[in-house]
Design a protein around this motif. Structure first.
Motif, PDB file in Angstrom:
ATOM      1  N   LEU A  26       0.823  -1.210   0.000  1.00 51.25           N
ATOM      2  CA  LEU A  26       0.000   0.000   0.000  1.00 51.25           C
ATOM      3  C   LEU A  26       0.859   1.263   0.000  1.00 51.25           C
ATOM      4  N   ARG A  27       2.035   1.203   0.612  1.00 53.69           N
ATOM      5  CA  ARG A  27       2.942   2.362   0.598  1.00 53.69           C
ATOM      6  C   ARG A  27       3.502   2.595  -0.801  1.00 53.69           C
ATOM      7  N   ALA A  28       3.956   1.518  -1.442  1.00 52.62           N
ATOM      8  CA  ALA A  28       4.613   1.639  -2.739  1.00 52.62           C
ATOM      9  C   ALA A  28       3.607   1.776  -3.879  1.00 52.62           C
ATOM     10  N   ARG A  29       2.415   1.222  -3.704  1.00 55.74           N
ATOM     11  CA  ARG A  29       1.374   1.210  -4.730  1.00 55.74           C
ATOM     12  C   ARG A  29       1.926   0.784  -6.104  1.00 55.74           C
ATOM     13  N   PRO A  30       2.510  -0.420  -6.208  1.00 55.32           N
ATOM     14  CA  PRO A  30       2.950  -0.894  -7.527  1.00 55.32           C
ATOM     15  C   PRO A  30       1.773  -1.140  -8.459  1.00 55.32           C
ATOM     16  N   VAL A  31       0.576  -1.256  -7.872  1.00 51.25           N
ATOM     17  CA  VAL A  31      -0.659  -1.337  -8.651  1.00 51.25           C
ATOM     18  C   VAL A  31      -1.513  -0.148  -8.227  1.00 51.25           C
ATOM     19  N   ARG A  32      -1.920   0.662  -9.191  1.00 51.67           N
ATOM     20  CA  ARG A  32      -2.693   1.862  -8.882  1.00 51.67           C
ATOM     21  C   ARG A  32      -4.050   1.796  -9.574  1.00 51.67           C
ATOM     22  N   PRO A  33      -4.988   1.086  -8.960  1.00 53.20           N
ATOM     23  CA  PRO A  33      -6.328   1.004  -9.562  1.00 53.20           C
ATOM     24  C   PRO A  33      -7.039   2.341  -9.505  1.00 53.20           C
ATOM     25  N   ARG A  34      -7.834   2.622 -10.546  1.00 53.96           N
ATOM     26  CA  ARG A  34      -8.546   3.887 -10.633  1.00 53.96           C
ATOM     27  C   ARG A  34     -10.025   3.629 -10.887  1.00 53.96           C
ATOM     28  N   LEU A  35     -10.849   4.486 -10.325  1.00 53.37           N
ATOM     29  CA  LEU A  35     -12.285   4.448 -10.585  1.00 53.37           C
ATOM     30  C   LEU A  35     -12.598   5.305 -11.806  1.00 53.37           C
ATOM     31  N   PRO A  36     -13.626   4.952 -12.563  1.00 59.19           N
ATOM     32  CA  PRO A  36     -14.065   5.848 -13.640  1.00 59.19           C
ATOM     33  C   PRO A  36     -14.522   7.177 -13.060  1.00 59.19           C
ATOM     34  N   GLU A  37     -14.392   8.244 -13.818  1.00 58.02           N
ATOM     35  CA  GLU A  37     -14.810   9.568 -13.343  1.00 58.02           C
ATOM     36  C   GLU A  37     -16.293   9.545 -12.990  1.00 58.02           C
ATOM     37  N   GLY A  38     -16.611  10.127 -11.854  1.00 60.67           N
ATOM     38  CA  GLY A  38     -18.005  10.188 -11.433  1.00 60.67           C
ATOM     39  C   GLY A  38     -18.536   8.902 -10.844  1.00 60.67           C
ATOM     40  N   GLU A  85     -11.112   5.116  -4.027  1.00 59.27           N
ATOM     41  CA  GLU A  85      -9.877   4.600  -4.614  1.00 59.27           C
ATOM     42  C   GLU A  85      -9.023   3.901  -3.566  1.00 59.27           C
ATOM     43  N   ALA A  86      -8.992   4.434  -2.336  1.00 61.66           N
ATOM     44  CA  ALA A  86      -8.248   3.781  -1.259  1.00 61.66           C
ATOM     45  C   ALA A  86      -8.855   2.414  -0.952  1.00 61.66           C
ATOM     46  N   MET A  87     -10.176   2.341  -0.916  1.00 59.34           N
ATOM     47  CA  MET A  87     -10.853   1.079  -0.684  1.00 59.34           C
ATOM     48  C   MET A  87     -10.531   0.081  -1.790  1.00 59.34           C
ATOM     49  N   LEU A  88     -10.514   0.550  -3.038  1.00 55.92           N
ATOM     50  CA  LEU A  88     -10.215  -0.333  -4.164  1.00 55.92           C
ATOM     51  C   LEU A  88      -8.767  -0.808  -4.100  1.00 55.92           C
ATOM     52  N   ALA A  89      -7.840   0.091  -3.725  1.00 56.20           N
ATOM     53  CA  ALA A  89      -6.433  -0.305  -3.612  1.00 56.20           C
ATOM     54  C   ALA A  89      -6.263  -1.399  -2.563  1.00 56.20           C
ATOM     55  N   VAL A  90      -6.950  -1.258  -1.422  1.00 60.08           N
ATOM     56  CA  VAL A  90      -6.885  -2.284  -0.384  1.00 60.08           C
ATOM     57  C   VAL A  90      -7.457  -3.606  -0.895  1.00 60.08           C
ATOM     58  N   SER A  91      -8.584  -3.535  -1.595  1.00 59.82           N
ATOM     59  CA  SER A  91      -9.235  -4.765  -2.051  1.00 59.82           C
ATOM     60  C   SER A  91      -8.464  -5.463  -3.166  1.00 59.82           C
ATOM     61  N   VAL A  92      -7.547  -4.749  -3.830  1.00 60.47           N
ATOM     62  CA  VAL A  92      -6.706  -5.364  -4.861  1.00 60.47           C
ATOM     63  C   VAL A  92      -5.384  -5.856  -4.282  1.00 60.47           C
ATOM     64  N   LEU A  93      -4.735  -5.038  -3.438  1.00 64.65           N
ATOM     65  CA  LEU A  93      -3.382  -5.345  -2.983  1.00 64.65           C
ATOM     66  C   LEU A  93      -3.335  -6.289  -1.779  1.00 64.65           C
ATOM     67  N   VAL A  94      -4.219  -6.084  -0.809  1.00 61.08           N
ATOM     68  CA  VAL A  94      -4.166  -6.891   0.411  1.00 61.08           C
ATOM     69  C   VAL A  94      -4.421  -8.375   0.148  1.00 61.08           C
ATOM     70  N   PRO A  95      -5.354  -8.759  -0.742  1.00 63.15           N
ATOM     71  CA  PRO A  95      -5.515 -10.185  -1.021  1.00 63.15           C
ATOM     72  C   PRO A  95      -4.256 -10.856  -1.556  1.00 63.15           C
TER      73      PRO A  95
END
Length: 265
Positions: free
Chosen positions: A174-186, A195-205
């Motif tokens: 989570l510190r390095a964010r080698p994967v940076r998932p993004r939400l569509p605009e709006g 976006e923080a929630m999505l990053a956790v749900s992608v990286l922590v698993p």
């Protein structure tokens, strides 16, 4: 020749080649792109332009198809079917250290792709170099956990160490964010929170899958450790998110992961 190149150059070369491949795929004639060529001045389209565009798109498609076929003929590491492996595989001592680092960044690269596909998430290009930085941070910040000085007293102590390593890897990802998932605009009113929630749900698993492999957890037929880890994180994300924001996130995350490992074994 690649064996004579430094490890850092090898990683960056692979990342640049992947970026080029993705750029080529976006220019295929059947990719849905509106145009391959810049608009002509004045907004007037000369007669041959659509025909030229079609030829360029088909040439790009043919090149992409040839590259795809070539990759099926060249021996590779089977990354498309990568599975999480134990911490001991990725963080070795002595002569096996480089092989462990290579296995880590390669597996994490493909596990990241699997998680992004699972979440149907947009993301910036994923590079192995980012996972190399995470591997180095784990050795630098958590070397005592990775290479304990003495033997572990029993299964409970081993599970506790695996849970702490899982927490440490989650934090470093989570510190390095080698994967940076993004939400569509709006897509959400509070974009930063989403976006923080999505990053956790992608990286922590990804970290939890490694922990489950380290604990010897077995999966049901047709499933894998990443599936199991993703579902577990989804079920406990309400506790994981606040723990990630704590002053000592490793200490807060460790008991959560210890409980998950215990119940999933």
């Amino acid at each position: 020749m690649l064996r004579e190149i430094s490890e850092e150059v090898r990683i960056n070369l692979k990342d640049r080649l992947r970026d080029m491949r993705q750029a080529i795929r976006r220019r295929r004639h059947d990719s849905g792109q509106a145009s391959l060529l810049p608009p002509p001045p004045g907004g007037h389209t000369p007669f041959p332009l659509p025909e030229i565009e079609g030829l360029l798109g088909r040439a790009v498609s043919a090149f992409d198809d040839a590259m795809t076929m070539a990759t099926t003929l060249v021996p590779h590491d089977g990354g498309g079917n990568a599975q999480a492996r134990p911490f001991e595989t990725y963080f070795r001592s002595g002569s096996g250290a480089i092989e462990g680092e290579r296995a880590f960044r390669r597996d994490m690269y493909y596990l990241a792709g699997a998680m992004l596909a699972r979440k149907k998430a947009l993301a910036d290009p994923v590079h192995e170099a980012g996972f190399a930085a995470v591997h180095a941070a784990m050795l630098r910040q958590h070397g005592g956990l990775l290479h304990p000085a003495g033997g572990e007293a029993g299964d409970t102590q081993r599970t506790a160490r695996i849970a702490e390593l899982c927490a440490a890897l989650s934090v470093e990802l989570l510190r390095a964010r080698p994967v940076r998932p993004r939400l569509p605009e709006g897509a959400a009113a509070n974009v930063l929170e989403a976006e923080a929630m999505l990053a956790v749900s992608v990286l922590v698993p990804m970290a939890l899958a490694v922990a489950l492999a380290s604990a010897g957890v077995e999966t049901e037929p047709g499933s894998d450790l990443l599936d199991m880890a993703a579902m577990a994180v989804e079920a406990r994300v309400d506790r994981i998110m606040p723990a990630c924001r704590a002053a000592d996130p490793v200490a807060e995350l460790t008991p959560i992961f210890a409980m998950l490992i215990f119940h999933l074994r």
